[in-house]
Each structure stands twice: as structure tokens, then as C-alpha cells.
Design an enzyme around this catalytic site. Structure first.
Site, PDB file in Angstrom:
ATOM      1  CD  GLN A  15      -2.874  -1.190   2.311  1.00  0.00           C
ATOM      2  OE1 GLN A  15      -2.593  -1.784   3.348  1.00  0.00           O
ATOM      3  NE2 GLN A  15      -4.013  -0.558   2.170  1.00  0.00           N
ATOM      4  CG  ASN A  33      -3.549  -7.221   8.402  1.00  0.00           C
ATOM      5  OD1 ASN A  33      -3.645  -6.742   9.522  1.00  0.00           O
ATOM      6  ND2 ASN A  33      -4.225  -6.772   7.361  1.00  0.00           N
ATOM      7  CD  GLU A  34      -7.730  -7.020   7.618  1.00  0.00           C
ATOM      8  OE1 GLU A  34      -7.980  -6.246   8.551  1.00  0.00           O
ATOM      9  OE2 GLU A  34      -7.971  -6.766   6.418  1.00  0.00           O
ATOM     10  CD  GLU A  71      -5.476  -2.148   9.466  1.00  0.00           C
ATOM     11  OE1 GLU A  71      -6.548  -1.869   8.891  1.00  0.00           O
ATOM     12  OE2 GLU A  71      -4.683  -3.010   9.039  1.00  0.00           O
TER      13      GLU A  71
END
Ligand SMILES: *[C@@H]1O[C@H](CO)[C@@H](O)[C@H](O)[C@H]1NC(C)=O
Ligand SMILES: *[C@@H]1O[C@H](CO)[C@@H](O)[C@H](O)[C@H]1NC(C)=O
Ligand SMILES: *[C@@H]1O[C@H](CO)[C@@H](O)[C@H](O)[C@H]1NC(C)=O
Ligand SMILES: *[C@@H]1O[C@H](CO)[C@@H](O)[C@H](O)[C@H]1NC(C)=O
Ligand SMILES: *[C@@H]1O[C@H](CO)[C@@H](O)[C@H](O)[C@H]1NC(C)=O
Ligand SMILES: *[C@@H]1O[C@H](CO)[C@@H](O)[C@H](O)[C@H]1NC(C)=O
Length: 513
Positions: free
Chosen positions: A45, A189-190, A397
Site C-alpha cells: 500500500q 494480518n486479519e 488499525e
């Protein structure tokens, strides 16, 4: 200019909201000593340089290049690969204690396994050294949606047990090379949202799904593969945690965790049906990750509703997964209402949502939806406290997304309201005994976003993509966070002052670009 009356309107709204929310009286000193405040991004990102210095594509590159992210890609992103020093300086100016970023596996080990890319190694060493040198604590995620495409092509990535060994070997390189300076590691991540988005709904890389569940599915099986992916994600995490504890933790003294995406859920009505649907939603969405980590198995309602499509842990795997995390990283943005959908269990062909038998009601507020229920964060933290034994938690987050409003995005007053309200909610949770240890706003810069590329933004710093130099500009939220981090007490009067400063900045510096 139109902008003047626009910000005047925002100001009146702001003072209203601040009063209504009643969270305008706290400072960072109200948090326990050592509580960490930071901000985050992830490799694909922010880095750009997608084809530079030996990096090979990940499944996210492939997804973006197929046009699924608003036609945008992370090829250039924020060019963090070249501008990391400037960005670390911005972090210092903002007053961050810590920065969360992720490592691009295919930059470090271009084929997914085998030789390490010296230029990739150099980049992460430089970034980590720069952070440490400036007194900013690195929090590193090893896998954030960007599995090397080579492993996807070779054996189907997260759908194949082989991934466990390859992931552990990649993590081994990271611990060995960076673990002397990095103390906070997140494996994946997640996993919950990655599995649902990537293997059921087909709205995220690697875009697997099957009709009628996903949109435009060309491959996959929404009934079984989300569960298979979660299973191997958990096993990869657990295998990596075992390696870290056995070989590195003793001398490096760090911590290893995994992140969980946690919506806040409340029953739509007080009916028994909606209340138990809400429990099912918690068990499916949070429980599919948290339950095995704490208890060594999936929640019983998952086993019942999913049946043979849910992979079973062997005794050995169960032991491996149970207790395999030093902390939980929680990702939270929003709270939804839940309505019973038990009728879905009568269908033979089901996906995750139908197995969950609960409907997530997405209420659209017209301004910014997250603002509706900031107390949802406290609710989530209470849930982890009461159901999962109050583990150490980092909020990795939390933030507000907005459709890109162009130049005026510097005046992100609703993001300021959001952060003020959510950090206030976090404080309430901490005061009521939550073991939360840190908070990371998402995102530091306006990055390439998962679903809509540059079509939406979460950043405290605006990145001017029309400018070849990709110049960064602080938004109001950067000023607000900075003021808070430097010990200021935040109230509506001060936010107004900040807004004045930002408006001046935006007019004078932006017009001179
Ligand atoms: C649907 O899939 C086809 C074939 O992969 C692709 O050409 C098309 O662009 C896709 N459409 C959408 C809306 O994703
Ligand atoms: C998906 O997998 C399940 C379980 O293996 C199987 O019963 C079902 O037929 C598969 N569905 C599709 C669309 O391939
Ligand atoms: C949102 O907008 C719709 C129409 O655009 C309106 O009917 C509704 O009342 C608005 N809701 C709020 C909370 O302002
Ligand atoms: C602001 O908008 C103007 C006009 O649309 C554009 O020329 C300029 O590049 C924009 N500036 C930034 C920083 O995006
Ligand atoms: C505070 O913690 C207690 C004990 O865990 C719990 O019973 C109570 O519901 C919590 N309060 C709130 C507002 O969540
Ligand atoms: C807000 O903070 C300023 C500066 O510390 C102070 O003068 C003012 O009284 C505060 N306003 C409220 C409503 O607390």
C-alpha cells in the site's frame, strides 16, 4: 471561496458532535505509562517500486493489475521505498511512539522460498535503522495480503498445507535479520477478513469464489475454501510463533501476535433470535481466529453449522495453536447491528455468511458512518476481556475512510471527530480493566487502499498524486493527533484553532505547488 463556508459548516457540526460525544476531556497522560501510540501502513500500500531491485509480484499486484481496485495499482503507491527517510521524519514531527508496517515477502525472498534478495534486505534494514535512530518503535507484520504470486502459482498459496513450511521459513529470515531491532511481530494480518474477502466473496486477493456467493467468480469454492484458508493461516501463525519462541525470543526479548478484524456487533432488536444471532456473528467472525488461539479449537457453533467443510485440528495442531500468541492485534473500524438469519441454514449450499446465519445490517449515515458508534471499540475490548481472558491487545488499525474529496481533504474534520471519539472509547475500556497496550491509527499516509485504490483515503497525510514528487501534506487530523501526542488536551476550541492553521497551510502551500 466555497471552502470558507464549507469549513464554517463543519465547525458548527464539530462543536455539536464534540458535545454530544462528551469525549473531549482527556489527554494522553490519562493512559497508563508505556501505552504506545502510533500509526500504520502496509508494504504494497505504501512502498511502490513494485518492479524494482528484484521484487516479484504478489497476489495483490495481480489483483490490482486485473483492475479490481478501481483500476489503480500499488506500482508507485506513495513511493515509500524511496521516501522512507522523509516519512520517518514526518512521524517524528507528528510525535509517534511507534510505526506499524509490513514486509513484502516477494521483495525479501522473490521466489517465496530460497535465496534472500540483498536489496530487499537492505531496504528493510535501512527503514528499521531509520526508525530506531529517530526513537520510533517498529511494529512489523509479516504478511498483509501480499503472498508471493510464485507460491500461488506453484501450489495454490493459502489453500495448501505447504504454505505453513514456506511461511515459517520466510519468518525465520525476518527474525534472524531484523529481530535484534524489532520487538513486535505480527504474523498474518486479519486472517478472518482475508479469508472471507479473498475466498468467499471474491472481493480481495486472490479473488477466489464460487457462484452464487461472489461477484464474477472464475475459480474457487465459497463453501469450503474460506475455512481452509483460515485453517492454514492459523497453522502458519502457530508454527511461526513456535519457531520464534524456541529460537529467538530468549535472546531478542520480543513478542509475537496475530491480528483479528473485529467489528462491533449489537443485536438489531432485543428478540432472543437477534441476540443469539449476534453471539453467532461474534463466534464466526472473531471466534474463528481468537477461539483456536485461546482454546485450541473452533467455536462449537462453527463446528455445528459448517460441519465437514470445517477442517479439524489434530491434537498436535490444537496444542500448537492454543496459546500461540503473546498479544492480539485488533483491527476495528465500525459497529453494525445484527439480525437473525437462521433460515439460511435450510439451504444445502452455504458460504460463511449463511453458516453464520446472521445478517450484518449496514446502516448508512450520510456523513461518516464510523462516527455513529465509537463506544463499539470499548465493546470489542470488553468482549476480548470477558470471553478470551483479557489478553494484551494492540489496536493495530482504527480510522475513518472518506471518498477522495480532492484538495479539501486536508480539512478532515470528521476524521478528527472520529479519532477523538474512538481514542476516548479506548480510554474508557482501559479504565475498566482492558489489557490494551497501544493504539495505531490507520493510516499514516493516504495509501493504496484494498478495495478502491486511491478512490478513498484514511491518511493523516495527504499524498499529492498529481505531483511527480508525491509531496505529503498534513491534514487537520495530523495536527490533531500531533497535539494529542505531545500532551495537549483536546477540545473543540483547539480543534477550531487547528483547523485555521490547516486552512492557511492548504491555501498557501498547495497553491504554490
Ligand atoms: C469478470 O471476469 C472476466 C473474466 O475474468 C473479466 O474479463 C471481467 O472484467 C470481470 N468483470 C468484473 C466486473 O469484474
Ligand atoms: C465445494 O466444496 C464442497 C466440500 O468439499 C463440495 O461439497 C462442493 O460441491 C464444492 N462446491 C463447488 C462449487 O465446487
Ligand atoms: C440520508 O440521506 C437520505 C436521502 O439521501 C435521507 O432520506 C436520510 O434521512 C438521511 N439520513 C440522515 C441520518 O441524515
Ligand atoms: C488542487 O486542485 C487543483 C484544481 O483541481 C489542482 O490543479 C491541484 O493540483 C490540486 N492540488 C493538489 C495538492 O492536489
Ligand atoms: C466493566 O467491566 C466489568 C467487569 O468485567 C463488566 O462487568 C462491565 O460490563 C464493564 N463495563 C462496561 C461499560 O463495559
Ligand atoms: C479548551 O482548551 C483551551 C486551551 O487549553 C482552554 O482555554 C479552553 O477553556 C478549553 N475549552 C473548554 C470548553 O474546555
Amino acid at each position: 471561496m466555497v471552502r470558507v463556508s464549507h469549513s464554517f459548516l463543519l465547525l458548527s457540526l464539530l462543536s455539536l458532535a464534540v458535545e454530544v460525544l462528551g469525549t473531549d476531556k482527556y489527554t494522553r497522560d490519562d493512559f497508563p505509562p508505556g501505552f504506545v501510540f502510533g500509526s500504520g501502513t502496509s508494504a504494497y500500500q505504501v512502498e511502490g517500486a513494485a518492479n524494482e531491485d528484484g521484487r516479484t509480484p504478489s497476489i495483490w499486484d495481480t489483483y490490482a493489475h486485473a483492475g479490481y481496485a478501481n483500476g489503480d495499482t500499488g506500482d508507485v503507491a506513495c513511493d515509500g521505498y524511496h521516501k522512507y527517510k522523509e516519512d520517518v521524519q514526518l512521524m517524528v514531527d507528528t510525535g509517534l511512539d511507534a510505526y506499524r508496517f509490513s514486509i513484502s515477502w516477494s521483495r525479501l525472498i522473490p521466489n517465496g522460498r530460497g535465496p534472500v534478495n540483498p536489496k530487499g534486505l537492505q531496504y528493510y534494514n535501512n527503514l528499521i535503522d531509520e526508525l530506531i535512530g529517530q526513537g520510533i518503535q517498529p511494529h512489523v507484520t509479516l504478511q498483509n495480503y501480499d503472498l508471493p504470486q510464485a507460491l500461488e502459482d506453484e501450489y495454490g498459496g493459502w489453500l495448501n498445507r505447504k504454505i505453513v513450511k514456506d511461511f515459517t521459513a520466510y519468518a525465520d529470515v525476518c527474525f534472524r535479520e531484523f529481530g535484534d531491532r524489532v520487538s513486535y511481530w505480527t504474523t498474518v494480518n486479519e486472517p478472518n477478513v482475508f479469508a472471507i474477502g479473498g475466498y468467499d466473496l471474491g472481493i480481495a486477493p486472490p479473488k477466489y469464489c464460487s457462484p452464487p456467493f461472489g461477484l464474477n467468480c472464475s475459480r474457487g469454492n465459497s463453501s469450503s475454501e474460506p475455512y481452509i484458508a483460515v485453517h492454514y493461516l492459523l497453522l502458519a501463525h502457530a508454527s511461526t510463533a513456535r519457531l520464534y519462541r524456541k529460537r529467538y525470543q530468549g535472546k531478542q526479548h520480543g513478542f509475537i501476535g496475530v491480528s483479528v478484524y473485529a467489528y462491533g456487533f449489537v443485536p438489531l432488536t432485543n428478540s432472543m433470535e437477534d441476540v443469539s444471532a449476534t453471539q453467532r456473528a461474534q463466534d464466526f467472525i472473531i471466534g474463528c481466529v481468537a477461539h483456536p488461539l485461546v482454546f485450541g479449537d473452533y467455536p462449537s457453533i462453527m463446528k455445528k453449522n459448517v460441519g465437514s467443510r470445517l477442517p479439524a485440528f489434530t491434537d498436535h495442531e490444537s496444542e500448537l495453536v492454543k496459546g500461540s500468541t503473546d498479544f492480539l492485534a485488533v483491527i476495528h473500524y465500525i459497529t453494525f447491528s445484527i439480525k437473525d438469519n437462521s433460515g439460511s441454514l435450510e439451504f444445502k449450499q452455504r458460504d460463511f455468511n449463511m453458516d453464520m446465519a446472521a445478517k450484518i445490517i449496514i446502516e448508512r449515515d450520510n456523513s461518516s458512518e464510523g462516527l455513529l458508534k465509537p463506544w463499539g471499540l470499548q465493546g470489542v475490548l470488553e468482549y476480548f476481556k470477558q470471553v478470551y481472558g483479557n489478553p494484551p491487545i494492540y489496536i493495530y488499525e482504527n480510522g475513518l475512510g472518506q471518498r477522495n474529496p480532492g484538495n479539501s481533504s486536508l480539512e478532515d474534520t470528521s476524521r478528527v471527530e472520529y479519532l477523538q471519539a474512538y481514542i476516548g472509547s479506548l480510554l474508557n475500556a482501559v479504565r475498566n480493566g482492558s489489557n490494551a497496550r497501544g493504539y495505531f491509527q490507520w493510516s499514516f499516509l493516504d495509501v493504496f487502499e484494498l478495495l478502491d485504490g486511491y478512490g478513498s483515503n484514511y491518511g493523516m497525510y495527504y499524498v499529492d498524486h498529481h505531483d511527480p514528487d508525491l509531496k505529503r501534506y498534513p491534514k487537520l487530523s495530523a495536527h490533531w493527533y500531533s497535539h494529542f501526542l505531545k500532551g495537549g488536551s483536546i477540545n473543540s476550541t483547539q480543534v477550531m484553532k487547528l483547523e485555521k492553521i490547516t486552512s492557511v497551510t492548504s491555501v498557501s502551500t498547495l497553491n504554490s505547488v
